[in-house]
Design a protein around this motif. Structure first.
Motif, PDB file in Angstrom:
ATOM      1  N   ASP A 299       0.832  -1.205   0.000  1.00 40.13           N
ATOM      2  CA  ASP A 299       0.000   0.000   0.000  1.00 40.13           C
ATOM      3  C   ASP A 299       0.868   1.258   0.000  1.00 40.13           C
ATOM      4  O   ASP A 299       0.647   2.207  -0.756  1.00 40.13           O
ATOM      5  CB  ASP A 299      -0.911  -0.038   1.230  1.00 40.13           C
ATOM      6  CG  ASP A 299      -1.796   1.189   1.338  1.00 40.13           C
ATOM      7  OD1 ASP A 299      -2.116   1.772   0.292  1.00 40.13           O
ATOM      8  OD2 ASP A 299      -2.170   1.550   2.461  1.00 40.13           O
ATOM      9  N   LEU A 300       1.896   1.257   0.834  1.00 43.88           N
ATOM     10  CA  LEU A 300       2.777   2.429   0.939  1.00 43.88           C
ATOM     11  C   LEU A 300       3.685   2.568  -0.283  1.00 43.88           C
ATOM     12  O   LEU A 300       4.000   3.683  -0.718  1.00 43.88           O
ATOM     13  CB  LEU A 300       3.612   2.320   2.217  1.00 43.88           C
ATOM     14  CG  LEU A 300       2.793   2.296   3.517  1.00 43.88           C
ATOM     15  CD1 LEU A 300       3.698   2.015   4.701  1.00 43.88           C
ATOM     16  CD2 LEU A 300       2.063   3.620   3.714  1.00 43.88           C
ATOM     17  N   LEU A 301       4.134   1.434  -0.830  1.00 41.30           N
ATOM     18  CA  LEU A 301       4.948   1.482  -2.053  1.00 41.30           C
ATOM     19  C   LEU A 301       4.165   2.079  -3.212  1.00 41.30           C
ATOM     20  O   LEU A 301       4.702   2.866  -4.012  1.00 41.30           O
ATOM     21  CB  LEU A 301       5.430   0.082  -2.418  1.00 41.30           C
ATOM     22  CG  LEU A 301       6.595  -0.490  -1.616  1.00 41.30           C
ATOM     23  CD1 LEU A 301       6.751  -1.991  -1.873  1.00 41.30           C
ATOM     24  CD2 LEU A 301       7.900   0.240  -1.947  1.00 41.30           C
TER      25      LEU A 301
ATOM     26  N   GLU B 257      13.732   2.773   5.763  1.00 41.04           N
ATOM     27  CA  GLU B 257      14.045   3.179   7.136  1.00 41.04           C
ATOM     28  C   GLU B 257      12.826   3.782   7.810  1.00 41.04           C
ATOM     29  O   GLU B 257      12.558   3.523   8.989  1.00 41.04           O
ATOM     30  CB  GLU B 257      15.211   4.178   7.133  1.00 41.04           C
ATOM     31  CG  GLU B 257      16.561   3.557   6.822  1.00 41.04           C
ATOM     32  CD  GLU B 257      16.967   2.510   7.844  1.00 41.04           C
ATOM     33  OE1 GLU B 257      16.923   2.810   9.058  1.00 41.04           O
ATOM     34  OE2 GLU B 257      17.306   1.377   7.433  1.00 41.04           O
ATOM     35  N   ASN B 258      12.057   4.595   7.071  1.00 43.41           N
ATOM     36  CA  ASN B 258      10.824   5.155   7.622  1.00 43.41           C
ATOM     37  C   ASN B 258       9.808   4.058   7.918  1.00 43.41           C
ATOM     38  O   ASN B 258       9.080   4.108   8.914  1.00 43.41           O
ATOM     39  CB  ASN B 258      10.210   6.166   6.643  1.00 43.41           C
ATOM     40  CG  ASN B 258      10.902   7.518   6.703  1.00 43.41           C
ATOM     41  OD1 ASN B 258      11.410   7.905   7.743  1.00 43.41           O
ATOM     42  ND2 ASN B 258      10.929   8.212   5.578  1.00 43.41           N
ATOM     43  N   PHE B 259       9.769   3.065   7.046  1.00 38.82           N
ATOM     44  CA  PHE B 259       8.850   1.943   7.251  1.00 38.82           C
ATOM     45  C   PHE B 259       9.236   1.163   8.508  1.00 38.82           C
ATOM     46  O   PHE B 259       8.378   0.800   9.315  1.00 38.82           O
ATOM     47  CB  PHE B 259       8.881   1.033   6.023  1.00 38.82           C
ATOM     48  CG  PHE B 259       7.940  -0.129   6.107  1.00 38.82           C
ATOM     49  CD1 PHE B 259       6.565   0.064   6.076  1.00 38.82           C
ATOM     50  CD2 PHE B 259       8.423  -1.431   6.227  1.00 38.82           C
ATOM     51  CE1 PHE B 259       5.684  -1.007   6.164  1.00 38.82           C
ATOM     52  CE2 PHE B 259       7.557  -2.506   6.313  1.00 38.82           C
ATOM     53  CZ  PHE B 259       6.186  -2.289   6.272  1.00 38.82           C
ATOM     54  N   LYS B 260      10.531   0.915   8.698  1.00 39.39           N
ATOM     55  CA  LYS B 260      10.999   0.224   9.896  1.00 39.39           C
ATOM     56  C   LYS B 260      10.621   1.001  11.153  1.00 39.39           C
ATOM     57  O   LYS B 260      10.171   0.432  12.150  1.00 39.39           O
ATOM     58  CB  LYS B 260      12.518   0.032   9.838  1.00 39.39           C
ATOM     59  CG  LYS B 260      12.984  -1.007   8.835  1.00 39.39           C
ATOM     60  CD  LYS B 260      14.505  -1.053   8.754  1.00 39.39           C
ATOM     61  CE  LYS B 260      15.128  -1.506  10.046  1.00 39.39           C
ATOM     62  NZ  LYS B 260      16.604  -1.620   9.939  1.00 39.39           N
TER      63      LYS B 260
ATOM     64  N   PRO C 205       4.485   4.925  -7.441  1.00 41.85           N
ATOM     65  CA  PRO C 205       3.466   4.328  -8.316  1.00 41.85           C
ATOM     66  C   PRO C 205       4.058   3.885  -9.657  1.00 41.85           C
ATOM     67  O   PRO C 205       4.690   4.679 -10.357  1.00 41.85           O
ATOM     68  CB  PRO C 205       2.445   5.456  -8.497  1.00 41.85           C
ATOM     69  CG  PRO C 205       3.189   6.721  -8.155  1.00 41.85           C
ATOM     70  CD  PRO C 205       4.205   6.342  -7.134  1.00 41.85           C
ATOM     71  N   GLY C 206       3.881   2.588  -9.964  1.00 45.38           N
ATOM     72  CA  GLY C 206       4.350   2.053 -11.239  1.00 45.38           C
ATOM     73  C   GLY C 206       5.838   1.859 -11.353  1.00 45.38           C
ATOM     74  O   GLY C 206       6.339   1.507 -12.426  1.00 45.38           O
ATOM     75  N   LYS C 207       6.579   2.045 -10.253  1.00 38.94           N
ATOM     76  CA  LYS C 207       8.036   1.953 -10.323  1.00 38.94           C
ATOM     77  C   LYS C 207       8.608   0.816  -9.466  1.00 38.94           C
ATOM     78  O   LYS C 207       9.778   0.835  -9.114  1.00 38.94           O
ATOM     79  CB  LYS C 207       8.661   3.284  -9.877  1.00 38.94           C
ATOM     80  CG  LYS C 207       8.317   4.457 -10.791  1.00 38.94           C
ATOM     81  CD  LYS C 207       9.013   5.728 -10.313  1.00 38.94           C
ATOM     82  CE  LYS C 207       8.702   6.894 -11.251  1.00 38.94           C
ATOM     83  NZ  LYS C 207       9.366   8.148 -10.809  1.00 38.94           N
TER      84      LYS C 207
ATOM     85  N   LYS D 135       1.037   4.797  10.895  1.00 36.68           N
ATOM     86  CA  LYS D 135       1.478   6.061  10.314  1.00 36.68           C
ATOM     87  C   LYS D 135       2.901   5.879   9.804  1.00 36.68           C
ATOM     88  O   LYS D 135       3.769   5.394  10.533  1.00 36.68           O
ATOM     89  CB  LYS D 135       1.437   7.175  11.365  1.00 36.68           C
ATOM     90  CG  LYS D 135       1.777   8.560  10.819  1.00 36.68           C
ATOM     91  CD  LYS D 135       1.830   9.607  11.925  1.00 36.68           C
ATOM     92  CE  LYS D 135       0.446   9.898  12.455  1.00 36.68           C
ATOM     93  NZ  LYS D 135       0.485  11.068  13.396  1.00 36.68           N
ATOM     94  N   LEU D 136       3.138   6.266   8.540  1.00 35.04           N
ATOM     95  CA  LEU D 136       4.452   6.016   7.946  1.00 35.04           C
ATOM     96  C   LEU D 136       5.550   6.812   8.636  1.00 35.04           C
ATOM     97  O   LEU D 136       6.636   6.313   8.884  1.00 35.04           O
ATOM     98  CB  LEU D 136       4.434   6.325   6.448  1.00 35.04           C
ATOM     99  CG  LEU D 136       5.739   6.071   5.707  1.00 35.04           C
ATOM    100  CD1 LEU D 136       6.172   4.621   5.879  1.00 35.04           C
ATOM    101  CD2 LEU D 136       5.616   6.400   4.221  1.00 35.04           C
TER     102      LEU D 136
END
Length: 570
Positions: free
Chosen positions: A54-56, A105-108, A61-63, A229-230
């Motif tokens: 979802d966050l990716l 890193e933000n996701f972690k 988008p598309g990459k 929250k990201l």
């Protein structure tokens, strides 16, 4: 996708055992809450990848491409994302390297924050990633993950500027008596989280599919809500919902494998069972309480706890250089524990009538085995004490067949020696049904650790560790002798006296480095001559001879099996 960088991301859930077993008896609904907590563990890898995708999509988008894709319709594929409380994913991203690493890193950080704020740090998810550039990338990500495990929540704790909200202190609130972790209002029976787990445990037997969603529709059964929250700069939090839904009957058994109260049971029978077993919560179609599962035992009503783990798996994965072979082996092992083991429980351990008072009633449906956790490369289950012993033997036998199929595959023809080195170590603990789950589970794990320390490919029960083939022969002998005791051919007191002589003259003296072996044999032969009919004296003599080789025959296992199976017999 062309010209993209390939990253290997590995996650591992920590604190699994403490989280699952952190349920205290006496409040009702323990069996339901335990199974719900275990289920939550099993879907965390899928949920994390679902949120990651979802966050990716929002960020790149598309990459990018994500493998495995969590947007799968098959329930089987959802569970195969799990690797024993973790996952391995590949992300091919056509974006600058630094930009992607900042995103991860933000996701972690957000994952660590979620587990602290939503689950009080009871669980954690260690994350590690590497840019895949050569065949050593998988070994490197494993190494990074081990480092990450030792620095649990470090990223979050380094960034926050105030005390982490571990303890939710407030007036008119008290510690929850069930989990003893979260707080509840004084007027409430349990905390919000335990109530959610209890509700989930109740509904798992009725619904056959699950998903993690940001939007729910009228057909969804919402169970839990999680806020994510990201990063701190986001003004809006994202809410994700764990939902259950109906699915095909053939997939329902894969969602949960536990003994279930029969829907055909009458109100009168419910009343009689409650009075007989002193059970507070008990209704048709729900997970059976432990007291009722124990009643399905032979002889004494006790529970068996079983832990099984695959031996040598880490060494094998480190030895495999080919990425596809490693992924395929991981998938097949996960399939074995996620699907084959529950299949054995449902097929070969179906409920029979249970004696309640002076009546025999068909109370349970589906299975006698309560699978608390099964996936990746390990397994934990509870059941009637004698059935759990048989279940352990059935799993080991099926695992041997599983290995034979792997070695016959062209994919593994060059590494048969590695596949053949796979084995199972197990531990069993036998306790009363109201015994504290956490303590029983810890004893079970200690027994499994003893099996591994004494050579692996072994099982430990009552402090005795045997290779699987010797354990099986010991149990078979015990079953035969139990039948003879029940038929009145051999007095039960002979087994009791035999066992006491063994403990007093062999087991305890050896433990304290004393020698009393010479006293044991004349006394046991005298006991045989005075107690047994002549036609069984030679059989008993062969039993005595087996005590000379404790590596191949478990006297404690043998005697305790008979005494437990024949309780109440003269």
């Amino acid at each position: 996708m062309k010209d993209g960088n390939l990253y290997i991301l590995k996650g591992d859930v920590s604190g699994i055992q403490n989280f699952i077993y952190n349920v205290f008896q006496g409040q009702g609904g323990v069996a339901k809450i335990l199974r719900a907590r275990s289920f939550l563990i099993s879907i965390i890898p899928y949920a994390v990848l679902k949120i990651l995708k979802d966050l990716l999509e929002e960020k790149f988008p598309g990459k990018y491409t994500l493998t495995p894709d969590p947007d799968v319709k098959s329930l089987s594929d959802k569970f195969l994302i799990n690797e024993g409380g973790g996952f391995t994913a590949e992300i091919e991203a056509n974006v600058p390297d630094k930009e992607f690493k900042d995103f991860i890193e933000n996701f972690k950080f957000s994952i660590e924050k979620f587990f602290i704020q939503e689950l009080q740090g009871e669980l954690g998810l260690s994350l590690a990633y590497v840019k895949s550039e050569n065949s050593n990338s998988f070994s490197e990500v494993y190494t990074n993950l081990e480092i990450s495990k030792k620095r649990k929540f470090s990223l979050y704790l380094e960034k926050i500027t105030q005390e982490p909200p571990i303890l939710d202190k407030a007036k008119n609130r008290a510690i929850c008596p069930i989990c003893r972790t979260f707080f509840k209002k004084e007027s409430e029976e349990m905390c919000k989280f335990c109530q959610e787990m209890k509700t989930l445990g109740e509904k798992l037997t009725k619904y056959g599919n699950f998903d993690i969603k940001r939007q729910i529709d009228e057909f969804d059964i919402k169970i839990c809500t999680f806020t994510f929250k990201l990063n701190e700069k986001q003004s809006l939090s994202k809410k994700y919902f764990l939902v259950l839904n109906q699915s095909k009957a053939k997939e329902r058994q894969r969602l949960i494998t536990v003994p279930v109260i029969s829907k055909d049971i009458t109100e009168r029978q419910v009343y009689e069972i409650r009075q007989e077993l002193d059970i507070e919560e008990f209704s048709p179609g729900t997970i059976a309480p432990f007291e009722l599962i124990a009643k399905a035992s032979r002889g004494d009503s006790k529970l068996g706890y079983l832990v099984i783990d695959v031996d040598n798996l880490g060494l094998i994965f480190q030895s495999l250089k080919d990425r596809e072979t490693r992924k395929y082996l991981s998938k097949r092992l996960n399939e074995f524990f996620t699907f084959k083991v529950p299949e054995i429980a449902l097929k070969d351990f179906q409920p029979t009538e249970i004696e309640i008072g002076n009546k025999k009633l068909r109370i349970l449906d589906e299975t006698l085995i309560y699978i608390l956790y099964s996936g990746g490369d390990d397994f934990f289950a509870i059941g009637p004490w004698d059935k759990i012993i048989d279940f352990a033997l059935a799993i080991n036998k099926e695992f041997s067949t599983f290995k034979e199929k792997l070695t016959s595959s062209d994919r593994f023809k060059n590494i048969c020696y590695l596949i053949n080195s796979l084995s199972l170590s197990a531990g069993i603990t036998i306790v009363k049904p109201k015994f504290t789950v956490r303590v029983a589970a810890e004893w079970c794990k200690e027994a499994e650790d003893l099996s591994k320390s004494l050579g692996k490919n072994r099982i430990t029960l009552l402090g005795e560790t045997l290779k699987w083939e010797h354990f099986e022969s010991t149990v078979e002998d015990a079953k035969c002798w139990s039948n003879l005791v029940e038929e009145g051919e051999i007095p039960r007191r002979f087994i009791y006296r035999f066992y006491k002589l063994y403990l007093d003259l062999i087991y305890y003296p050896r433990k304290f480095k004393q020698t009393k072996y010479l006293e044991f044999y004349p006394r046991i032969y005298y006991l045989i001559a005075r107690t047994l009919d002549k036609k069984y004296q030679s059989v008993a003599t062969s039993l005595v001879e087996k005590t000379l080789n404790e590596d191949e025959f478990g006297i404690k296992i043998f005697c305790n099996y008979i005494l437990t199976a024949t309780r109440g017999k003269s």
